[in-house]
Design a protein around this motif. Sequence first.
Motif, short mmCIF file in Angstrom:
data_model
loop_
_atom_site.label_atom_id
_atom_site.label_comp_id
_atom_site.label_asym_id
_atom_site.label_seq_id
_atom_site.Cartn_x
_atom_site.Cartn_y
_atom_site.Cartn_z
N GLU A 723 0.83 -1.20 0.00
CA GLU A 723 0.00 0.00 0.00
C GLU A 723 0.87 1.25 0.00
O GLU A 723 0.56 2.24 -0.69
CB GLU A 723 -0.94 -0.02 1.21
N THR A 782 -8.91 13.65 6.81
CA THR A 782 -8.15 12.41 6.86
C THR A 782 -8.30 11.65 5.54
O THR A 782 -9.42 11.42 5.09
CB THR A 782 -8.64 11.53 8.01
N ALA A 785 -9.56 5.39 4.07
CA ALA A 785 -9.07 4.01 4.12
C ALA A 785 -10.08 3.15 3.37
O ALA A 785 -11.24 3.52 3.24
CB ALA A 785 -8.94 3.55 5.56
N LYS A 787 -10.67 -0.91 0.94
CA LYS A 787 -10.18 -2.21 0.50
C LYS A 787 -9.92 -2.29 -0.99
O LYS A 787 -9.52 -3.33 -1.49
CB LYS A 787 -11.19 -3.29 0.91
N SER A 791 -7.36 5.20 -1.16
CA SER A 791 -6.34 6.21 -0.89
C SER A 791 -5.56 6.56 -2.15
O SER A 791 -5.05 7.68 -2.29
CB SER A 791 -5.38 5.72 0.21
#
Length: 893
Positions: A723, A782, A785, A787, A791
């Motif tokens: 990631e 922020t 996040a 799957k 991001s």
Amino acid sequence: MTGDGSSPLAAALSDGTQSREQPGPPRAAALGLEPRATYRIQLTPQFGFAQLTAIVPYLAQLGVSHVYVSPCLEAVPGSSHGYDVTDPRRVREDFGGEAARAAAFEACRQHGLGVLLDIVPNHMAASARSNPWWRELLRWGQGSEYAPYFDVDWTRHDGRVLLPILSGNRADADLEELRLELGQDGLELSLQQHALPLAARSLPLVLGELAPEEAPQLHELLSRLSTALSSGSAVQAEQVALERAIAAALQEEPQRTVVVQLLSPLNLDPQRLRAVLEAQHYRLRFWRAGLDEINYRRFFDISELAALRVEERDVFDAVHVRVASWLASGEVAGVRVDHPDGLKDPEQYFERLRGLAEGRWLIVEKILTGDERLPASFPVDGTTGYDFLNVACRLFVDPGAEHALTRAYCRLAELPSYDVQRAIRAAKARALRELFGAEVAALTARALPACQPERGRAFGAGDVQRALVALITGLPVYRTYLRPGRAASDADVRWLQAARRQAVAEQPELAPLVGRLLDLLLGTGGCARNDEFATAFQQLSGPAMAKGLEDTVLYDDARLLALNEVGGDPGRFGGSVEEFHEHCRHIQAHWPRTLLASSTHDTKRSEDVRLRIALLSQAVEDWVPWAETWMRRARELPGGSSVDPRTTYFLLQTLVGVGLIERERLRSYLLKAVREAKAWTSWLSPDLPREAALAELTGALLAEPDFRRALGDFTASLQPAFERHSLALSLLKLMAPGVPDIYQGTELWDFSLADPDNRRPVDFELRQRLLRSWAGLPLRSTPPAGKVGESKLWLISRALQLRQQRPECFDPRGRYTPLEVEGAERQRVVAFQRGSAVISIAPRLTHGLAGWGDTRVRLPRGQFVDVFTGLQVDGGQLQSLLQHFPVALLVRS
């Protein structure tokens, strides 16, 4: 907060309206949009112009400046790629036709997007059924108005075109299927899926028994045609007009019914059919034997794609008629040129194209190898970006693991040694022998007379051919760019001298001949340069490299699959931060509008697959025992005992890269991979039983619960570093000198393999939904996040927003300045400044990294805000900079 209450980030992003950078080169894109980023769209019959129009608002919101569109001119019906053009005068109907094209390009304009169009000047589909130019060539032979369009050697096969289309080795068996039929374009010879036109001179053989009273109009036309044909050998306008009149008459009654009845007994008479076939301007051959006899230039070894002679001005104009009109109207802002290395004189072509596209963006698919540079004399804006792809990829491969991974690969794959350069030369020689026999023979014939010594033993054709093959296999680049009337460049001399050294080192007895061939190419040694020989040599060396390296070694070598990429070198294990900086400095100084790629429609695997596999170089101690265990277990599964260990090793690495994908996707990819590798099966000689065993093993492995768990656990251990690296590579591409290119779907994690796997449908609805959901978030928020790589999409949209708002930092006026990194982990960080206001910080080789400790970037003086977090930066400590997000993008506030 600033004095007016806005955030430091908002102030920083808005503080770029007036350029403070030094003046740079003239704007090559002055007539269009200044390139900021491209988004590559693969048009298909299922995703045409209407679907493109629907996603234009999303692409504009994402922040790209140009939609990079795959070929859209008329192609073979159903083609999923469009590089088999059949009519460059027409927009492809499969995509919606001209009206849909105009609507899509207008939608781009209304949303502030330019169009970068992929064009195919080197070749067309050799399809008599679909391509009117090729059909007329076959109908009239050398006398066709389209004969100058195609690169045919009319001195061979009695001045006929050899068509390697028979599927069986016994021509008699195939010809039993030959039938005369009445098609929409007149009489034709039908054979399997082929519909071949009849030469006008053969029409009397077919229709000669037609009684005058049965079809008087047709009979009169035939009589006039026979007279016209007997008047001379040259094709005349009268002959063409009469042939077309006959074709039209055959569509009308009563002629149509009469002729159909006439054809029935004729189709039962093999002798008459053979006589008709013999009267054509083409000859039919078994497809495999035709590889040694074919007399028209092709795209690589694909006989279904015939090369064009765009060096002829009339041909150039005809091929570019639609593209020229779009460039002139501004509907197209630039073009990407497919496979220019196939052309007779690429630089001449670029000069002519620049005449059509003055001030437009001109990108070329030039694959650079090793330390090769794009020739400065090319009047283009850059390449499609494979050079960046490979330099950036090497950043994420740990060079310290080379010895251990090489030793493990040789042991597990049961190889005596590892020498990839020797493998490349051997694969190129095999390609020349098996795929390009006709081209090698023709090149040998050109060179043979000039290779004879004034005294002593004469050289035979076999000697010259061996020397030619040795010289081509030793050439370290795809091709040179020798031009008539111009001295060879220093680079071309260097490459050819390297080829001679390699050829002589391997076959010293060929030294005199190899030297003579070099003299013919360079005009040295008291020998005048043979321009025709040099052209043919250059047009063959490229296909030899492509088929030897790209389509053999990159599938056969399995030491570390992340390195096996177009334009890459599997033997170059890892790279340094300084290598990356040097490449970026070169691009900024010479090619600031070149594309930067990380995935394309031609890459062997997507960027995210490549990054996951690259992590094996940092996890050798875990990977090797894991691979050894499952190679041993695989031999016990159905089909496993028949699969060689190198293929199994390749399979396991692939699964680490893509994860547990659908069985059919994996099976199709592996079949392509092993046939391209040519180690034990190939497209020419498939080993069907062993291929079936591989498919059986693949299914058994994917169905094995223990393996599924083990693969999941192993890839999970790599996931945190993956990631980080996925975001780091994205940031580097988006911020480095050049124009970042986003291949469709890769703004989220994308685990695709080679085409056609990378042309699967993209879920644009998901991407649009995600992007819309972030539209109202404050700049200081922020990062998401998720799957599926949310991001990554976040990073791309924020980075492109910055490029749009601070263009002076990224266009040719900007500067590229590497930043010094200090501390124990300094080699794990890439940091640089663009212009005076933007800083990028990207980690690399982070698997197993415990923390950043004292590592810091020496930031220039001033106040900076992180674009991704909205936080004001206080010093260059990595521990602080990367606390909230794996990468940092700082803008001066």
